[in-house]
Design an enzyme around this catalytic site. Sequence first.
Site, PDB file in Angstrom:
ATOM      1  N   TYR A  21       0.801  -1.233   0.000  1.00 28.05           N
ATOM      2  CA  TYR A  21       0.000   0.000   0.000  1.00 28.05           C
ATOM      3  C   TYR A  21       0.831   1.280   0.000  1.00 28.05           C
ATOM      4  CZ  TYR A  21      -3.734  -3.202   1.410  1.00 28.05           C
ATOM      5  OH  TYR A  21      -4.633  -4.231   1.464  1.00 28.05           O
ATOM      6  N   HIS A  26      -4.496   6.232  -1.390  1.00 27.87           N
ATOM      7  CA  HIS A  26      -5.147   6.168  -0.076  1.00 27.87           C
ATOM      8  C   HIS A  26      -4.158   6.445   1.057  1.00 27.87           C
ATOM      9  CE1 HIS A  26      -9.070   5.568   1.439  1.00 27.87           C
ATOM     10  NE2 HIS A  26      -9.041   4.296   1.717  1.00 27.87           N
ATOM     11  N   ASN A  72      -9.586   1.481   7.585  1.00 26.78           N
ATOM     12  CA  ASN A  72     -10.995   1.455   7.990  1.00 26.78           C
ATOM     13  C   ASN A  72     -11.174   1.307   9.497  1.00 26.78           C
ATOM     14  OD1 ASN A  72     -11.294   1.483   5.250  1.00 26.78           O
ATOM     15  ND2 ASN A  72     -12.297  -0.498   5.101  1.00 26.78           N
ATOM     16  N   ASP A  97      -6.841  11.402   2.464  1.00 27.50           N
ATOM     17  CA  ASP A  97      -7.092  11.617   1.045  1.00 27.50           C
ATOM     18  C   ASP A  97      -8.563  11.965   0.818  1.00 27.50           C
ATOM     19  OD1 ASP A  97      -7.391   8.701   1.803  1.00 27.50           O
ATOM     20  OD2 ASP A  97      -8.385   8.673  -0.139  1.00 27.50           O
ATOM     21  N   ASN A 118     -13.859   5.778   4.678  1.00 29.07           N
ATOM     22  CA  ASN A 118     -14.102   4.829   5.767  1.00 29.07           C
ATOM     23  C   ASN A 118     -13.189   5.036   6.970  1.00 29.07           C
ATOM     24  OD1 ASN A 118     -16.283   3.490   4.577  1.00 29.07           O
ATOM     25  ND2 ASN A 118     -14.925   2.168   3.392  1.00 29.07           N
TER      26      ASN A 118
END
Length: 194
Positions: A21, A26, A72, A97, A118
């Site tokens: 990631y 994100h 999340n 973001d 989220n």
Amino acid sequence: MANPQVQKFLITGLGNKGVFYENTRHNIGFKVLDHLAQKHATNFSSDYFGDVLRLHHRGKLFLLLKPDTFINLSGKAVKYWMDKENLSTDQLLVVADDIHLELGTLRLRPKGSDGGHNGLKNIQEILSTSNYPRLRIGVGKGFKKGKQVDYVLGTWTQKELSALIEPMENALDGIISFGMKGLHITMNVFNRIL
């Protein structure tokens, strides 16, 4: 022994931990905090619920947090560090973001909806309030209907990274100003140029 008079702020960058990631849209919250650490020639350390850096700047303490929960579930880490450091929501700034803003556009707000994010939604649920400051960074909306997840979990293009150089510097200035001058003065100055 820590000085109890030092004013503290929890600056939480949202993102997902792990190499997969690292360069995704994100994870811009992590990217901003990493950039701030680099500018001050210091590094994060692994701690409870995330990587943490205590950055002292002109008599203030900026506690930088990159939660190690998935994005999340960021509220769990935020709540833990707010309780541990005895902080109010006025001393919290969340960097996240935003697909509703053009690439590189920054917006500092004292409160607001989660906007479909989220991570912000989970923080709001855990803290039982949406009244906490947030710095939203536009990542653009270059995706087709139903492809939002693929887009935010997609990696930056070189063109996008180049376009983010100046906004990233502005974001760092905004974070420091938030702690040094306060939210409303910072909003008045930075929302004009961000």
